[in-house]
Design a protein around this motif. Structure first.
Motif, PDB file in Angstrom:
ATOM      1  N   GLY A 128       0.818  -1.202   0.000  1.00  0.00           N
ATOM      2  CA  GLY A 128       0.000   0.000   0.000  1.00  0.00           C
ATOM      3  C   GLY A 128       0.849   1.247   0.000  1.00  0.00           C
ATOM      4  N   GLY A 129       0.235   2.341  -0.394  1.00  0.00           N
ATOM      5  CA  GLY A 129       0.914   3.636  -0.360  1.00  0.00           C
ATOM      6  C   GLY A 129       1.760   3.934  -1.578  1.00  0.00           C
ATOM      7  N   ASN A 130       2.145   2.942  -2.326  1.00  0.00           N
ATOM      8  CA  ASN A 130       3.010   3.158  -3.495  1.00  0.00           C
ATOM      9  C   ASN A 130       2.140   3.438  -4.721  1.00  0.00           C
ATOM     10  N   THR A 131       1.341   4.511  -4.599  1.00  0.00           N
ATOM     11  CA  THR A 131       0.342   4.768  -5.629  1.00  0.00           C
ATOM     12  C   THR A 131       0.959   5.156  -6.961  1.00  0.00           C
ATOM     13  N   LYS A 132       2.114   5.832  -6.913  1.00  0.00           N
ATOM     14  CA  LYS A 132       2.772   6.229  -8.152  1.00  0.00           C
ATOM     15  C   LYS A 132       3.736   5.169  -8.654  1.00  0.00           C
ATOM     16  N   ASP A 133       3.787   4.049  -7.940  1.00  0.00           N
ATOM     17  CA  ASP A 133       4.714   2.981  -8.319  1.00  0.00           C
ATOM     18  C   ASP A 133       6.137   3.524  -8.403  1.00  0.00           C
ATOM     19  N   LEU A 134       6.445   4.422  -7.405  1.00  0.00           N
ATOM     20  CA  LEU A 134       7.754   5.088  -7.402  1.00  0.00           C
ATOM     21  C   LEU A 134       8.824   4.230  -6.756  1.00  0.00           C
ATOM     22  N   PHE A 135       8.413   3.327  -5.873  1.00  0.00           N
ATOM     23  CA  PHE A 135       9.378   2.533  -5.123  1.00  0.00           C
ATOM     24  C   PHE A 135       9.118   1.053  -5.372  1.00  0.00           C
ATOM     25  N   GLU A 136      10.151   0.268  -5.152  1.00  0.00           N
ATOM     26  CA  GLU A 136      10.046  -1.176  -5.186  1.00  0.00           C
ATOM     27  C   GLU A 136      10.932  -1.755  -4.094  1.00  0.00           C
ATOM     28  N   ILE A 137      10.602  -2.990  -3.679  1.00  0.00           N
ATOM     29  CA  ILE A 137      11.302  -3.619  -2.563  1.00  0.00           C
ATOM     30  C   ILE A 137      11.787  -4.994  -2.985  1.00  0.00           C
ATOM     31  N   ASP A 138      12.968  -5.341  -2.544  1.00  0.00           N
ATOM     32  CA  ASP A 138      13.496  -6.695  -2.773  1.00  0.00           C
ATOM     33  C   ASP A 138      12.833  -7.641  -1.775  1.00  0.00           C
ATOM     34  N   GLU A 139      12.176  -8.652  -2.271  1.00  0.00           N
ATOM     35  CA  GLU A 139      11.363  -9.513  -1.400  1.00  0.00           C
ATOM     36  C   GLU A 139      12.208 -10.316  -0.419  1.00  0.00           C
ATOM     37  N   VAL A 140      13.488 -10.508  -0.711  1.00  0.00           N
ATOM     38  CA  VAL A 140      14.341 -11.309   0.176  1.00  0.00           C
ATOM     39  C   VAL A 140      15.096 -10.422   1.158  1.00  0.00           C
ATOM     40  N   THR A 141      15.731  -9.368   0.664  1.00  0.00           N
ATOM     41  CA  THR A 141      16.574  -8.533   1.522  1.00  0.00           C
ATOM     42  C   THR A 141      15.820  -7.418   2.211  1.00  0.00           C
ATOM     43  N   GLY A 142      14.669  -7.002   1.645  1.00  0.00           N
ATOM     44  CA  GLY A 142      13.923  -5.876   2.216  1.00  0.00           C
ATOM     45  C   GLY A 142      14.441  -4.528   1.782  1.00  0.00           C
ATOM     46  N   ASN A 143      15.343  -4.488   0.828  1.00  0.00           N
ATOM     47  CA  ASN A 143      15.875  -3.207   0.343  1.00  0.00           C
ATOM     48  C   ASN A 143      14.815  -2.498  -0.492  1.00  0.00           C
ATOM     49  N   ILE A 144      14.508  -1.236  -0.123  1.00  0.00           N
ATOM     50  CA  ILE A 144      13.576  -0.400  -0.867  1.00  0.00           C
ATOM     51  C   ILE A 144      14.397   0.509  -1.774  1.00  0.00           C
ATOM     52  N   THR A 145      14.131   0.411  -3.050  1.00  0.00           N
ATOM     53  CA  THR A 145      14.872   1.212  -4.032  1.00  0.00           C
ATOM     54  C   THR A 145      13.915   2.094  -4.800  1.00  0.00           C
ATOM     55  N   LEU A 146      14.515   3.132  -5.401  1.00  0.00           N
ATOM     56  CA  LEU A 146      13.758   4.073  -6.213  1.00  0.00           C
ATOM     57  C   LEU A 146      13.701   3.547  -7.644  1.00  0.00           C
ATOM     58  N   LYS A 147      12.506   3.444  -8.160  1.00  0.00           N
ATOM     59  CA  LYS A 147      12.348   2.894  -9.501  1.00  0.00           C
ATOM     60  C   LYS A 147      12.558   3.947 -10.584  1.00  0.00           C
ATOM     61  N   GLU A 148      12.003   5.144 -10.368  1.00  0.00           N
ATOM     62  CA  GLU A 148      12.067   6.192 -11.388  1.00  0.00           C
ATOM     63  C   GLU A 148      12.611   7.493 -10.787  1.00  0.00           C
ATOM     64  N   LYS A 149      13.016   8.340 -11.645  1.00  0.00           N
ATOM     65  CA  LYS A 149      13.519   9.638 -11.213  1.00  0.00           C
ATOM     66  C   LYS A 149      12.370  10.454 -10.639  1.00  0.00           C
ATOM     67  N   CYS A 150      12.602  11.118  -9.512  1.00  0.00           N
ATOM     68  CA  CYS A 150      11.553  11.897  -8.879  1.00  0.00           C
ATOM     69  C   CYS A 150      11.268  13.161  -9.688  1.00  0.00           C
ATOM     70  N   VAL A 151      10.006  13.525  -9.729  1.00  0.00           N
ATOM     71  CA  VAL A 151       9.580  14.757 -10.370  1.00  0.00           C
ATOM     72  C   VAL A 151       8.988  15.655  -9.303  1.00  0.00           C
ATOM     73  N   ALA A 152       8.573  16.833  -9.730  1.00  0.00           N
ATOM     74  CA  ALA A 152       8.088  17.812  -8.749  1.00  0.00           C
ATOM     75  C   ALA A 152       6.841  17.325  -8.028  1.00  0.00           C
ATOM     76  N   THR A 153       6.003  16.573  -8.750  1.00  0.00           N
ATOM     77  CA  THR A 153       4.770  16.102  -8.110  1.00  0.00           C
ATOM     78  C   THR A 153       5.026  15.003  -7.102  1.00  0.00           C
ATOM     79  N   ASP A 154       6.253  14.459  -7.083  1.00  0.00           N
ATOM     80  CA  ASP A 154       6.562  13.367  -6.146  1.00  0.00           C
ATOM     81  C   ASP A 154       7.035  13.886  -4.814  1.00  0.00           C
ATOM     82  N   LEU A 155       7.255  15.199  -4.691  1.00  0.00           N
ATOM     83  CA  LEU A 155       7.725  15.743  -3.430  1.00  0.00           C
ATOM     84  C   LEU A 155       6.657  15.568  -2.344  1.00  0.00           C
ATOM     85  N   GLY A 156       7.129  15.341  -1.176  1.00  0.00           N
ATOM     86  CA  GLY A 156       6.216  15.191  -0.061  1.00  0.00           C
ATOM     87  C   GLY A 156       6.438  13.865   0.671  1.00  0.00           C
ATOM     88  N   LEU A 157       5.514  13.557   1.550  1.00  0.00           N
ATOM     89  CA  LEU A 157       5.616  12.354   2.394  1.00  0.00           C
ATOM     90  C   LEU A 157       4.946  11.171   1.705  1.00  0.00           C
TER      91      LEU A 157
END
Length: 820
Positions: free
Chosen positions: A520-549
């Motif tokens: 949940g919460g990943n509405t813009k599909d901006l982040f992804e997580i490695d199912e084994v290690t738990g590492n959360i990585t950035l999938k795409e370059k952030c834009v102005a509309t992505d700023l915030g919490l």
């Protein structure tokens, strides 16, 4: 002178008197007459000879008629009278002297009587010629035949003619004589006649002999059954001959037969089966029993010798003369409990005869063996969720002894309070509940004791290993709580690790192996997580509309079988150049906790390709109509609440920099719905609801109406089981209320939920998610399960499916009072 003249010959026998009337008449005139009666009597002359009434007379007289008995009465007549008619009876000279001796004839009366006793056997018929004379020259003749009838006055006679010559009047016969052996010819006679002379002959007792008739009065005496010297040695056969007279007369005669012994009897044991018991551990040479047999034969044929047959074990010996059976070796019941062998009895006849009897020896048990466990050490593996008093394992113990000596009682040593054992079945049961995380194994000893008078015992080691059960949910360590956050620079390159979550599971093996996912919460599909290690990585370059919490709802799920458990945590990622105001960020995080986390969009294509187009048209039309109605209502509301609208818009603009813009989110979600519709998993359903914002008359509301599409994905099975109308019992009392996701004081106004898709093809429910990392549930394809030790866990997830059929208003809490 008148004269009476006889003109014809007179016959007095025809007419002896004539009576006549005589008339005398004168010659005068008138003439006179006179009459008189004249009677003429004719005198007799001897002109007739006697005549017998019956000239031939035949009479029957029984031979036992007494003397003086009348035989017959003769009748003779003479036509003359007087002396001329007097008849004299007498026998003719032709009568035999025997007849004259036996019969008497009365000369005057003509009565014949018996003068001497008659004997039919001497003469059965007598002829008596009788004469009757009146003194004239020609007497009358008659023949009297006297038949003497038979009377049963003679007894039958028995005549014995031996076929086997007797010795001193006795027939000697071998007991092996065959059937129908002829012994004698018996002839019976009777002087009487007819029935009185018919004779029968038979024996008076039931002997193994019979009289077989060969002629009318002859019988053969022969054997009718096999003879047995041992049963009867001598026979006195009484022959009885009887006639058919009334009453019958009998005659008896005795015939003696003596049997000669043959060796035709085998020895017979006094017992048909010999059964005896002998205690084990006996002294060698102890006398066990005495066998005995008898022989019905006599002499050497009846002398018996005792022998052991070839199947006899070497532990026993038998005295040939006395039949005493002795155990010559020490017996051991555990080696051999039972003995079965044959004892022979042989006589001294020629040829000798032999019989046998089975001897069964049961060796009695002595308590000379201790109980024996099948293993010296037992290892059992039990799941930690085994119920109290369940079955841990089975212990097998044997005792070679018998009866009470082998009645084993099992006892748990050292851990009597923890475990019990059934003495009959050997089943070990716990009195405790297992928890592998507290104690992984238990070791104790089990004692086995028999029931002998002097008991024997042994023991075995038992180890119970507690096998892990997936009864612990994953616990997040990083982040430590839902209120922590991490700064993400907008300049961060894609595929860069921005955060790493870490969860631990107290179980072992597959039950502790975890897989991470963003749910949940990943509405813009901006982040992804490695199912084994738990590492959360950035999938795409952030834009102005992505700023915030960005509040990511991360799930850690174990691979336990058959049911897996998971926990969720909120990872707050603040996309900004710096953390210039940490206090403001903390406030935003805390306020964001009370607002719902938008779940990831997942589409389940449950419709067929043919009906997809129709469903899409229906959904679009329904959405269009709904939007028109909402806009109309919004316009009316704004007319009445214009002052409040500006204040609400200002508050709304101030909150949009904290969280992703809902309007932008709506546009992104609509694009993603179009992209994912054709390639969504078939086991998921798309939950689209229209949330219509309505404003009350409060001063905080400005009358604006906002419509958002919120996708909600759930498994079909979970959707059909869980009822969101009930209060969840999954969370502990001090955990945040899930409803606060939808009743928080977030910038979002209150919502109205309306169906946007046809009700007959989609299910519309809202899944509430926990705020802390204590949430325990099951994966999307397994049934719900949880540890029974957690008093706040859900034990049953069978809830009815709920479908929103009408518009539901979910009112939010005022911003200023978060504890409402």
């Amino acid at each position: 002178m008148p004269q009476l003249i006889v003109q014809k010959e007179l016959d007095r026998e025809e007419k002896d008197t004539y009576v006549m009337k005589v008339k005398v008449e004168d010659g005068g005139s008138p003439q006179r007459s006179s009459t008189a009666i004249l009677q003429v009597s004719v005198t007799d002359t001897n002109d007739n000879h006697p005549v017998f009434k019956e000239e031939e007379i035949e009479v029957s007289i029984p031979e036992d008629a007494p003397v003086g008995t009348s035989v017959t009465q003769l009748h003779a007549t003479d036509a003359d009278i007087g002396e001329n008619a007097r008849i004299h009876f007498y026998f003719s000279s032709l009568v035999s002297n025997t007849a004259k001796r036996l019969f008497h004839l009365n000369a005057t009366t003509g009565l014949i009587t018996i003068k001497e006793p008659l004997d039919r056997e001497e003469s059965s018929s007598h002829k008596l010629p009788v004469l009757a004379s009146d003194g004239g020259l020609t007497p009358a003749k008659a023949m009297v035949v006297v038949n003497v009838t038979d009377v049963n006055d003679n007894v039958p006679s028995i005549d014995i003619r031996y076929i086997i010559n007797p010795i001193n009047g006795t027939v000697v016969l071998s007991e092996n004589a065959s059937l129908n052996t002829k012994i004698a010819l018996i002839t019976v006679t009777d002087k009487d006649a007819d029935h009185n002379g018919r004779v029968k002959c038979f024996t008076d007792l039931d002997f193994p002999f019979r009289l077989r008739p060969v002629f009318s009065n002859q019988f053969l005496l022969e054997t009718a059954a096999f003879l047995d010297y041992e049963t009867t040695q001598d026979y006195a056969i009484k022959l009885l001959a009887t006639d058919a007279g009334k009453p019958p007369l009998n005659q008896t005669s005795t015939l003696f037969i003596k049997l000669k012994d043959e060796n035709d009897n085998t020895p017979i044991f006094t017992q048909s089966f010999i059964s005896l018991s002998v205690p084990e551990n006996n002294f060698p040479g102890v006398q066990v029993t005495k066998v005995s047999a008898t022989d019905a034969d006599s002499g050497p044929n009846g002398e018996i010798s005792y022998l052991l047959d070839t199947d006899a074990p070497p532990e026993f010996e038998l005295d040939r003369r006395t039949g005493m059976l002795t155990a010559v070796k020490k017996l051991d019941r555990e080696k051999q409990e039972k003995y079965l062998f044959t004892v022979l009895a042989k006589d001294n006849g020629e040829p000798p005869l032999t019989s046998n009897v089975s001897v069964f020896v049961n060796v009695l048990d002595q308590n000379d063996n201790s109980p024996v466990f099948t293993h010296n050490e037992y290892n059992f593996y039990v799941p930690e969720n085994l119920s109290r008093h369940g079955t841990v394992g089975l212990i097998t113990v044997t005792d070679p002894d018998y009866g009470e000596n082998s009645a084993v009682t099992l006892t748990v040593l050292d851990m009597k309070d923890y475990f019990t054992i059934d003495s009959e079945t050997g089943v070990i049961r716990p009195n405790i509940s297992f928890d592998r995380e507290k104690q992984e194994s238990y070791t104790f000893y089990v004692k086995a004791e028999d029931g002998g008078r002097v008991s024997r015992s042994s023991s075995a080691k038992v180890t119970i290993n507690v096998v892990d059960v997936n009864d612990n949910k994953p616990v997040f360590i990083v982040p430590p709580s839902n209120y922590s956050y991490e700064l993400v620079l907008p300049s961060t390159n894609p595929d860069t690790e921005v955060f790493k979550v870490l969860a631990v599971d107290n179980d072992t093996g597959m039950n502790a192996e975890l897989r991470y996912s963003i749910v949940g919460g990943n509405t813009k599909d901006l982040f992804e997580i490695d199912e084994v290690t738990g590492n959360i990585t950035l999938k795409e370059k952030c834009v102005a509309t992505d700023l915030g919490l960005h509040r990511l709802l991360v799930k850690a799920q174990d691979l336990g079988q058959p049911d897996s458990l998971f926990s969720v945590v909120i990872v707050n990622l603040f996309v900004n150049e710096s953390l210039t105001n940490p206090t403001l960020i903390n406030e935003l995080v805390h306020k964001g906790i009370e607002s719902p986390v938008t779940q990831n969009i997942e589409i389940a294509d449950t419709s067929s390709p043919i009906s997809d187009y129709v469903k899409i048209l229906v959904a679009v039309l329904a959405g269009t109509i709904t939007v028109i109605v909402v806009l109309f209502i919004t316009a009316v509301v704004r007319c009445h609440h214009a002052p409040h609208l500006k204040a609400a818009q200002k508050k709304k603009q101030n909150s949009e920099w904290v969280t992703p813009n809902p309007e932008n989110r709506q546009m992104i979600m609509m694009k993603k719905k179009k992209k994912k519709k054709k390639h969504s998993p078939k086991n998921l359903l798309l939950k689209l609801v229209t949330i219509e914002e309505t404003k009350t008359d409060d001063g905080d509301n400005d009358g604006n109406s906002i419509t958002l599409d919120l996708p909600i994905d759930l498994e079909e099975q979970t959707m059909g089981k869980y009822s969101w109308s009930t209060t969840p019992t999954t969370f502990k009392p001090d955990s945040p209320d899930l409803a606060r996701h939808y009743r928080s004081a977030s910038p979002q106004p209150a919502f109205q939920i309306q169906p946007e898709t046809p009700l007959n093809s989609k299910h519309h429910i809202i899944q509430e998610l926990p705020l802390d990392n204590t949430f325990v549930t099951c994966d999307s394809i397994s049934k719900c399960s949880s540890s029974s030790s957690d008093p706040y866990s859900v034990s049953d997830c069978n809830y009815p499916m709920t479908t929103f059929k009408t518009t539901v208003s979910v009112h939010a809490r005022p911003v200023g009072n978060p504890d409402f």
